[in-house]
Design a protein around this motif. Structure first.
Motif, short mmCIF file in Angstrom:
data_model
loop_
_atom_site.label_atom_id
_atom_site.label_comp_id
_atom_site.label_asym_id
_atom_site.label_seq_id
_atom_site.Cartn_x
_atom_site.Cartn_y
_atom_site.Cartn_z
N HIS A 162 74.96 6.87 -62.95
CA HIS A 162 74.75 5.67 -62.15
C HIS A 162 76.07 5.16 -61.61
CE1 HIS A 162 73.53 1.42 -61.32
NE2 HIS A 162 72.44 2.04 -60.91
N ASP A 163 77.13 5.21 -62.44
CA ASP A 163 78.45 4.74 -62.02
C ASP A 163 78.98 5.56 -60.85
OD1 ASP A 163 78.46 2.74 -63.88
OD2 ASP A 163 79.75 3.79 -65.32
N ALA A 164 78.76 6.89 -60.90
CA ALA A 164 79.23 7.75 -59.80
C ALA A 164 78.54 7.38 -58.50
CB ALA A 164 78.97 9.22 -60.15
N PHE A 165 77.26 7.10 -58.58
CA PHE A 165 76.51 6.69 -57.40
C PHE A 165 77.05 5.38 -56.85
CE2 PHE A 165 73.25 3.77 -55.86
CZ PHE A 165 72.84 4.43 -54.72
N ILE A 166 77.27 4.40 -57.72
CA ILE A 166 77.76 3.09 -57.28
C ILE A 166 79.12 3.22 -56.61
CG2 ILE A 166 78.59 0.85 -58.10
CD1 ILE A 166 75.55 1.13 -58.01
N GLN A 167 80.02 4.00 -57.20
CA GLN A 167 81.35 4.16 -56.63
C GLN A 167 81.29 4.82 -55.25
OE1 GLN A 167 84.20 2.84 -57.74
NE2 GLN A 167 82.95 1.92 -59.35
N GLU A 168 80.44 5.83 -55.09
CA GLU A 168 80.34 6.51 -53.80
C GLU A 168 79.69 5.60 -52.76
OE1 GLU A 168 81.68 8.96 -51.42
OE2 GLU A 168 81.79 9.70 -53.49
N ASN A 169 78.73 4.83 -53.19
CA ASN A 169 78.09 3.87 -52.29
C ASN A 169 79.12 2.87 -51.77
OD1 ASN A 169 75.87 2.52 -51.01
ND2 ASN A 169 75.84 1.05 -52.68
N ARG A 170 79.95 2.35 -52.67
CA ARG A 170 81.00 1.40 -52.26
C ARG A 170 81.99 2.07 -51.31
NH1 ARG A 170 82.34 -1.06 -58.29
NH2 ARG A 170 80.51 -2.41 -58.47
N TYR A 171 82.32 3.32 -51.61
CA TYR A 171 83.29 4.03 -50.78
C TYR A 171 82.80 4.15 -49.34
CZ TYR A 171 86.38 7.59 -48.92
OH TYR A 171 87.27 8.26 -48.13
N PHE A 172 81.54 4.48 -49.15
CA PHE A 172 80.99 4.65 -47.81
C PHE A 172 81.12 3.38 -46.99
CE2 PHE A 172 77.51 4.51 -44.74
CZ PHE A 172 77.60 5.75 -44.12
N HIS A 173 80.72 2.27 -47.57
CA HIS A 173 80.78 1.00 -46.84
C HIS A 173 82.23 0.58 -46.57
CE1 HIS A 173 76.51 -0.26 -46.80
NE2 HIS A 173 76.43 0.55 -47.84
N SER A 174 83.09 0.81 -47.54
CA SER A 174 84.50 0.47 -47.37
C SER A 174 85.16 1.34 -46.30
CB SER A 174 85.27 0.61 -48.69
OG SER A 174 84.80 -0.33 -49.63
N ALA A 175 84.78 2.62 -46.25
CA ALA A 175 85.36 3.54 -45.27
C ALA A 175 85.02 3.08 -43.86
CB ALA A 175 84.85 4.96 -45.51
N SER B 217 69.72 -1.76 -60.61
CA SER B 217 69.94 -0.36 -60.94
C SER B 217 69.17 0.50 -59.95
CB SER B 217 69.51 -0.06 -62.38
OG SER B 217 68.13 -0.32 -62.53
N TYR B 218 69.54 1.77 -59.87
CA TYR B 218 68.98 2.66 -58.85
C TYR B 218 68.40 3.92 -59.49
CZ TYR B 218 71.59 -0.34 -55.66
OH TYR B 218 72.07 -1.42 -54.95
N SER B 219 67.12 4.13 -59.27
CA SER B 219 66.47 5.34 -59.75
C SER B 219 66.93 6.53 -58.90
CB SER B 219 64.95 5.20 -59.64
OG SER B 219 64.58 5.08 -58.27
N SER B 220 66.61 7.75 -59.35
CA SER B 220 66.95 8.94 -58.57
C SER B 220 66.33 8.88 -57.18
CB SER B 220 66.48 10.20 -59.30
OG SER B 220 67.17 10.36 -60.50
N ARG B 221 65.09 8.42 -57.11
CA ARG B 221 64.41 8.31 -55.81
C ARG B 221 65.13 7.31 -54.91
NH1 ARG B 221 58.02 6.62 -55.00
NH2 ARG B 221 58.02 6.67 -52.71
N ARG B 222 65.53 6.19 -55.49
CA ARG B 222 66.23 5.16 -54.70
C ARG B 222 67.58 5.66 -54.24
NH1 ARG B 222 65.79 1.87 -50.92
NH2 ARG B 222 67.61 0.53 -50.75
#
Length: 234
Positions: A134-147, A176-181
């Motif tokens: 879940h943490d890896a997903f959150i970090q990548e999500n933040r990275y995309f918006h920040s980029a 929190s985010y499920s695999s589908r989400r």
């Protein structure tokens, strides 16, 4: 006086083109340059460290080292401000809906091929590695918006967006985010990246707004979550 000296030191750093990693002169020399005593200078250096302008290192090769302030340096002060004002996740969603679609609009006009490739690589990482944790997903999500914010060409907008991203994205409130989400988020990011890659600012704006509204809809399934006061972010 210490704040005045801190401001003068910022002017000194910028005026002399001192890049991050540069060591400032030793205290005695810097004090003479700025015309200030040792105690006042030390107070000023502590202020500069709090502002993210310098890093104080200990040891033989230590001292005051220049760094470049980052929007994430606003994380602490902004968090405290929002906590005292009783801000909610609803407030965060509203401001993101105001700013981020316009950020995508500007990015579609200004991003280079290499910068777009970076967005596409983020989407790929989200698809292939985002489910690792879940943490890896959150970090990548933040990275995309920040980029996207970094590549608008607007320093003020970038700082505001990255500060908000650094502080709150719902996770501290229990989102929190499920695999589908996670897959749905990756798809939304891919559509935004595609619109930017095509140089279509209106489409980029539309896709970003749809993405945030979808996220808001996901969050608002639990109304109490949206109305709950913001908490300290991870």
């Amino acid at each position: 006086m210490s704040e005045q000296i801190a401001r003068q030191t910022v002017d000194y750093i910028i005026g002399n083109g001192l890049v991050p990693g540069t060591r400032l002169p030793v205290e005695a020399e810097l004090g003479r340059t700025l015309g200030v005593g040792r105690n006042t200078l030390r107070e000023a250096l502590r202020l500069l460290e709090a502002w993210g302008v310098i890093e104080i290192r200990q040891g033989r090769n230590g001292g005051a080292i220049v760094r470049h302030p980052d929007p994430s340096d606003l994380r602490g002060p902004l968090t405290v401000q929002l906590l005292f004002d009783g801000a909610t996740l609803d407030d965060v969603l509203e401001i993101r809906l105001m700013l981020e679609p316009e950020t995508a609009y500007l990015a579609a006009q200004k991003m280079s091929e290499d910068e777009v490739a970076d967005l596409e690589a983020s989407v790929t990482r989200l698809r292939t590695g985002g489910n690792a944790s879940h943490d890896a997903f959150i970090q990548e999500n933040r990275y995309f918006h920040s980029a996207i914010a970094r590549h608008t060409g607007n320093i003020v907008l970038r700082s505001v967006i990255e500060s908000i991203e650094a502080v709150f994205d719902g996770t501290a409130q229990g989102v929190s985010y499920s695999s589908r989400r996670r897959g749905a988020v990756a798809d939304a990011h891919a559509r935004i990246a595609k619109a930017i890659q095509l140089g279509d600012p209106d489409k980029a704006r539309e896709e970003m707004r749809a993405h945030l509204l979808e996220a808001g809809s996901y969050w608002t399934r639990n109304r109490s979550l949206m109305e709950k006061r913001l908490n300290w972010p991870d």
